[in-house]
Design a protein around this motif. Structure first.
Motif, mmCIF file in Angstrom:
data_model
loop_
_atom_site.group_PDB
_atom_site.id
_atom_site.type_symbol
_atom_site.label_atom_id
_atom_site.label_comp_id
_atom_site.label_asym_id
_atom_site.label_seq_id
_atom_site.Cartn_x
_atom_site.Cartn_y
_atom_site.Cartn_z
ATOM 1 N N HIS A 1 0.829 -1.207 0.000
ATOM 2 C CA HIS A 1 0.000 0.000 0.000
ATOM 3 C C HIS A 1 0.863 1.257 0.000
ATOM 4 N N SER A 2 2.000 1.214 0.695
ATOM 5 C CA SER A 2 2.855 2.405 0.769
ATOM 6 C C SER A 2 3.555 2.695 -0.549
ATOM 7 N N LEU A 3 3.565 1.726 -1.446
ATOM 8 C CA LEU A 3 4.190 1.891 -2.757
ATOM 9 C C LEU A 3 3.143 2.104 -3.844
ATOM 10 N N ALA A 4 2.105 2.834 -3.487
ATOM 11 C CA ALA A 4 0.969 2.983 -4.394
ATOM 12 C C ALA A 4 1.346 3.654 -5.707
ATOM 13 N N HIS A 5 2.398 4.500 -5.698
ATOM 14 C CA HIS A 5 2.757 5.237 -6.906
ATOM 15 C C HIS A 5 3.705 4.472 -7.820
ATOM 16 N N VAL A 6 4.217 3.334 -7.368
ATOM 17 C CA VAL A 6 5.104 2.567 -8.235
ATOM 18 C C VAL A 6 4.282 2.002 -9.386
ATOM 19 N N PRO A 7 4.617 2.341 -10.618
ATOM 20 C CA PRO A 7 3.778 1.941 -11.749
ATOM 21 C C PRO A 7 4.041 0.512 -12.205
ATOM 22 N N ALA A 8 3.087 -0.043 -12.904
ATOM 23 C CA ALA A 8 3.289 -1.303 -13.613
ATOM 24 C C ALA A 8 3.824 -0.942 -15.001
ATOM 25 N N LEU A 9 5.138 -0.880 -15.119
ATOM 26 C CA LEU A 9 5.749 -0.375 -16.341
ATOM 27 C C LEU A 9 5.509 -1.332 -17.503
ATOM 28 N N PRO A 10 5.084 -0.820 -18.656
ATOM 29 C CA PRO A 10 4.883 -1.684 -19.822
ATOM 30 C C PRO A 10 6.209 -1.997 -20.513
ATOM 31 N N GLY A 11 6.191 -3.013 -21.361
ATOM 32 C CA GLY A 11 7.377 -3.334 -22.141
ATOM 33 C C GLY A 11 8.490 -3.912 -21.280
ATOM 34 N N ARG A 12 9.734 -3.659 -21.708
ATOM 35 C CA ARG A 12 10.905 -4.240 -21.047
ATOM 36 C C ARG A 12 11.676 -3.148 -20.296
ATOM 37 N N SER A 13 11.941 -3.389 -19.031
ATOM 38 C CA SER A 13 12.636 -2.415 -18.183
ATOM 39 C C SER A 13 13.900 -3.046 -17.608
ATOM 40 N N LEU A 14 14.974 -2.265 -17.594
ATOM 41 C CA LEU A 14 16.206 -2.662 -16.910
ATOM 42 C C LEU A 14 16.303 -1.834 -15.635
ATOM 43 N N ILE A 15 16.327 -2.520 -14.497
ATOM 44 C CA ILE A 15 16.349 -1.853 -13.198
ATOM 45 C C ILE A 15 17.643 -2.225 -12.490
ATOM 46 N N LEU A 16 18.477 -1.231 -12.219
ATOM 47 C CA LEU A 16 19.779 -1.464 -11.602
ATOM 48 C C LEU A 16 19.805 -0.848 -10.206
ATOM 49 N N VAL A 17 20.222 -1.634 -9.217
ATOM 50 C CA VAL A 17 20.232 -1.220 -7.815
ATOM 51 C C VAL A 17 21.667 -1.182 -7.311
ATOM 52 N N ASP A 18 22.070 -0.029 -6.824
ATOM 53 C CA ASP A 18 23.432 0.202 -6.340
ATOM 54 C C ASP A 18 23.640 -0.502 -4.998
ATOM 55 N N ARG A 19 24.635 -1.400 -4.952
ATOM 56 C CA ARG A 19 24.960 -2.131 -3.717
ATOM 57 C C ARG A 19 26.409 -1.877 -3.309
ATOM 58 N N SER A 20 26.873 -0.667 -3.541
ATOM 59 C CA SER A 20 28.253 -0.305 -3.213
ATOM 60 C C SER A 20 28.395 0.014 -1.729
ATOM 61 N N ASP A 21 29.645 0.118 -1.283
ATOM 62 C CA ASP A 21 29.917 0.349 0.135
ATOM 63 C C ASP A 21 29.300 1.643 0.635
ATOM 64 N N SER A 22 29.311 2.685 -0.188
ATOM 65 C CA SER A 22 28.774 3.971 0.268
ATOM 66 C C SER A 22 27.283 3.880 0.560
ATOM 67 N N MET A 23 26.576 3.029 -0.160
ATOM 68 C CA MET A 23 25.142 2.859 0.082
ATOM 69 C C MET A 23 24.885 2.140 1.405
ATOM 70 N N PHE A 24 25.817 1.313 1.830
ATOM 71 C CA PHE A 24 25.662 0.593 3.095
ATOM 72 C C PHE A 24 26.112 1.434 4.284
ATOM 73 N N PHE A 25 26.988 2.399 4.044
ATOM 74 C CA PHE A 25 27.517 3.216 5.140
ATOM 75 C C PHE A 25 26.449 4.147 5.712
ATOM 76 N N ASP A 26 25.610 4.699 4.836
ATOM 77 C CA ASP A 26 24.695 5.763 5.232
ATOM 78 C C ASP A 26 23.411 5.197 5.837
ATOM 79 N N THR A 27 23.203 5.415 7.134
ATOM 80 C CA THR A 27 21.944 5.067 7.780
ATOM 81 C C THR A 27 21.071 6.305 7.849
ATOM 82 N N PHE A 28 19.780 6.099 8.135
ATOM 83 C CA PHE A 28 18.843 7.211 8.103
ATOM 84 C C PHE A 28 18.817 8.009 9.396
ATOM 85 N N SER A 29 19.355 7.493 10.447
ATOM 86 C CA SER A 29 19.495 8.232 11.693
ATOM 87 C C SER A 29 20.438 7.450 12.590
#
Length: 540
Positions: A355-383
């Protein structure tokens, strides 16, 4: 939250000389990992920083002090140069953006800069202050921040804006919840400093304000107004004999009694003189809000709350209307799942995340989705209190895009890259478990490896890409992630960190999102339907 409009890539202010590279086309920068960088137009830089920033929080490449100073500097500049846009941003950050510290700090910086510049025109300083105060503890927080940052002399527009918010926000229920000894400035302190008069349509506020002043300065004689049922019931409950309190809570009508007295779960343990057990939790659960329920799932399990009570909690957590009202960041449900691994919460948390992801669309066609898993992404916490990282948020949003798309290739990348298996319509929290930590940030290499005539590319990242040696050897530019994708195919970058160097330019078919909610994705459909993107507070 935003697809950045097609703005100039001209620099507002250059980075330190060590990061600058001069080319015939003008001045360009390097990312923190040494890849080619692009400076952002000041409004885009401020937006991406604001929606990604938790004040004072250090990140992999910037200290908390550096980020805070950059934010205040940008707000101050744009408050003078473009006050309408900046006021709209601050108002939107607190409302639809659901952020607290950034808009409060920004409003103070806005007023400070305009007063120092003697600026006229645009929205009033008073209205900007009022617009960012949406919770009853925030007038005190803004006042405390102003005095710590700019001194104890509080300008009249700040005091008047806070007074406007006080009339809007101060109620007997908010007093019980937020007027606590842990606050730097109590309700009574704020009233003394801004001299707020009761709102004309709220005659009861006069008695409430007097009671708040007594609670702060003369607690020994503070008596709630007899006409205020909530405050009176609360006082009667608080004054009950210690030996009778548990029976009042767990006996017949206990839940109703707690709700009628505005007793919060935070105050219960101290009032009862001990930790909360299952009967006490079950009495207070009906009065708890969605965020409080989410934070306490493991406490419910530890106390042995009954399956019947747990089912009621699960029903509320997964209710679509409740999720919409609570406005929780989607990654909060991942945090709750990790913190409370009992299976009785799993389905409810997955539904709530959906429900909280209500705006995420059902994208048509073919999509390439790349997610960054580098060290800098793991270092930063939200608080400082959170164990969740930007890598967690990136995995949630990338997985949500993939499981809803007509056909998607979901890829994690760092030094290396690999496809992440998933089933269409599968639970996002299950897919997130399959991601790994992958070291560096070879974004362009990952795009080059996995792009196969897709209809669009979406990259969830902090944009601090490393050089692409392979691309340079083949005659291409040195590491621009959009290079392997033909012109006419949209490349969407979703920036989760707000660093100044961008990993690519904006322009036709190249767009940048920002923020920690799913609201940005509504813009994908607008862009692909041929409509121009706009700042979210300026209309579509």
């Amino acid at each position: 939250m935003l697809v950045a409009p097609h703005v100039s890539a001209a620099a507002a202010r250059p980075l330190p000389p060590a990061l600058l590279h001069h080319r015939l086309s003008g001045q360009e920068v390097r990312t923190y990992e040494g890849g080619p960088g692009f400076t952002r137009e000041p409004r885009e830089e401020l937006f991406l920083l604001a929606v990604a920033d938790f004040a004072g929080q250090a990140t992999y490449y910037e200290s908390g002090e550096e980020r805070d100073a950059r934010y205040v500097r940008l707000v101050g500049r744009l408050a003078v140069e473009d006050p309408d846009w900046t006021a709209g941003l601050l108002r939107w950050l607190r409302a639809e953006g659901n952020l607290r510290t950034a808009p409060l700090v920004g409003a103070a910086a806005f007023v400070r800069a305009r007063l120092e510049a003697g600026a006229c025109g645009g929205p009033s300083n008073r209205s900007v202050i009022d617009s960012v105060l949406q919770r009853a503890d925030e007038p005190g927080e803004l006042l405390a921040y102003w005095m710590s940052a700019y001194g104890r002399r509080v300008p009249q527009p700040v005091r008047r804006g806070i007074a406007d918010a006080v009339r809007r926000l101060y109620t007997s229920r908010s007093l019980l919840k937020y007027d606590t000894a842990s606050k730097d400035l109590r309700f009574g302190d704020v009233l003394n400093l801004v001299h707020a008069a009761p709102a004309p349509d709220k005659p009861w506020q006069g008695d409430l304000f007097r009671y708040a002043l007594d609670r702060r300065h003369h607690p020994e004689r503070a008596v709630p107004p007899a006409s205020d049922r909530l405050l009176t019931a609360h006082q009667q409950l608080v004054d009950s004999p210690a030996g009778e309190r548990r029976a009042l809570v767990t006996g017949p009508g206990g839940a109703e009694r707690l709700a009628a007295a505005g007793m919060t779960w935070e105050a219960l343990a101290g009032w009862l003189g001990g930790p909360l057990d299952a009967p006490v939790w079950e009495a207070v659960i009906p009065a708890m809000g969605p965020m409080a329920l989410l934070r306490n799932l493991r406490n419910f399990d530890r106390a042995g709350v009954s399956d019947e009570a747990a089912a009621r909690v699960a029903a509320r957590l997964s209710d679509e209307a409740e999720v919409a009202r609570s406005r929780q960041f989607p990654f909060r449900y991942l945090a709750a799942r990790r913190h409370a691994p009992a299976e009785r919460w799993a389905e409810a948390l997955e539904r709530a995340l959906h429900h909280s992801l209500a705006h995420v669309p059902a994208l048509p066609g073919r999509s390439l989705i790349l997610v960054d898993r580098s060290d800098s992404m793991f270092f930063d916490t939200f608080s400082e209190r959170s164990e969740l990282t930007r890598a967690d948020a990136a995995a949630v949003f990338g997985a949500a895009l993939a499981v809803r798309a007509e056909h998607a290739d979901l890829v994690e990348f760092g030094w290396s890259s690999a496809e992440v298996p998933f089933g269409r319509g599968e639970g996002v929290l299950d897919v997130v478990k399959r991601f790994h930590r992958l070291g560096g940030t070879h974004t362009t290499k990952a795009v080059r490896t996995h792009y196969r005539e897709h209809d669009r590319v979406l990259i969830v990242t902090d944009e601090q890409s490393a050089p692409d040696v392979t691309g340079r050897r083949s005659g291409g530019r040195d590491g621009v992630p959009s290079d392997p994708v033909p012109a006419g195919i949209p490349v969407y970058t979703w920036n989760l960190a707000g660093y100044r160097p961008a990993h690519g330019p904006t322009g036709p078919d190249r767009h940048t999102f920002g923020g920690l909610t799913d609201a940005a994705f509504r813009m994908v459909g607008l862009i692909e339907a041929g409509r121009e993107a706009a700042w979210p507070w300026c209309g579509e």
